[in-house]
Design an enzyme around this catalytic site. Sequence first.
Site, PDB file in Angstrom:
ATOM      1  N   HIS A   1       0.829   1.965   4.717  1.00  0.00           N
ATOM      2  CA  HIS A   1       2.212   1.871   5.182  1.00  0.00           C
ATOM      3  C   HIS A   1       3.168   2.746   4.379  1.00  0.00           C
ATOM      4  CE1 HIS A   1       1.212  -1.213   8.010  1.00  0.00           C
ATOM      5  NE2 HIS A   1       0.864  -2.105   7.095  1.00  0.00           N
TER       6      HIS A   1
ATOM      7  N   GLU B   1      -6.037 -10.733   6.407  1.00  0.00           N
ATOM      8  CA  GLU B   1      -4.721 -10.766   7.057  1.00  0.00           C
ATOM      9  C   GLU B   1      -4.847 -10.811   8.581  1.00  0.00           C
ATOM     10  OE1 GLU B   1      -2.597  -7.269   5.857  1.00  0.00           O
ATOM     11  OE2 GLU B   1      -4.296  -5.933   6.240  1.00  0.00           O
TER      12      GLU B   1
ATOM     13  N   ASP C   1       1.106  -9.875   7.645  1.00  0.00           N
ATOM     14  CA  ASP C   1       0.192  -9.709   8.772  1.00  0.00           C
ATOM     15  C   ASP C   1      -0.613 -10.972   9.029  1.00  0.00           C
ATOM     16  OD1 ASP C   1       0.653  -7.204   9.933  1.00  0.00           O
ATOM     17  OD2 ASP C   1      -0.376  -6.183   8.303  1.00  0.00           O
TER      18      ASP C   1
END
Length: 277
Positions: free
Chosen positions: A54, A160, A186
């Site tokens: 990310h 996750e 998540d």
Amino acid sequence: MPPPALLQGCKLREAFARDQGASLGLWQCLPGANVSRTLARAEGVDWVLVDCEHGNIDDAAMHDAVPAIAACGPSPIVRIPDMQGWMIKRALDAGAHGVLVPLLRTVDEAKSVVAAAKFPPQGRRGLGSPFSMERFTPVPTMTEYLQRANDSLLTMVQIETAEALEAVDEIAAVPGIDVLFIGPFDLGNNIGFPILDGVMQPQLDNAIERVFEAAKKAGKKCGVFTTSTEQARVYAEKGYHMISIGLDVSILQAALPGRVEAVRGTTASGGKGGYYG
């Protein structure tokens, strides 16, 4: 014949071996070796995670970040963008002391991650990087690195997804998986209890605890991403082994509100503590 010694200078692995409380680290999303060094020089930090999933970190920026972190002492850990084997190879060939693989779902995926991270006969990783050895102190020869890397480098997977949570005991038991790392945002989204405005539902808390218990039962370590020092302290007191205590972008965002107003003598407008609320 005794097994080869571990590679020296893997601060996170050494912290796990000492088992004297949580190992604390920071998260790097912004590119630049100066950012890496700033984070790595924070007092008491054992590791800095370079976020290629990310964060604004491409392959070249990752190759700059890993040696900058290692030179300061903490372990460079790389979160790869996806669980593809070549991405694991690139991170370890850059000299990462470990990889974090996001969005794991199945036991077979966990086994595939281990295979990509280990040299034969345990896995299928290829040998040849001229950079890997330089991220350890003292610097090993290539032969020493080959013989010691499988036992020294850390293979971590993120729990996750709902599928991974359902299979968490089996995933934890996979040989070669060292750490189950919890991504609360998540995980919450995937099990139907998202974190909204920073509030975690009891069902998500229970899911996180389930991962922690699975790791303990399998003799593995458990890590978690946190968004405040107060939250990090709670997980540390519970016995979690690896805790992120700050993200470079959020640290910047939290430091900015009110500064202009303070200089001008006007009323500070306040603001959120960072991207994650």
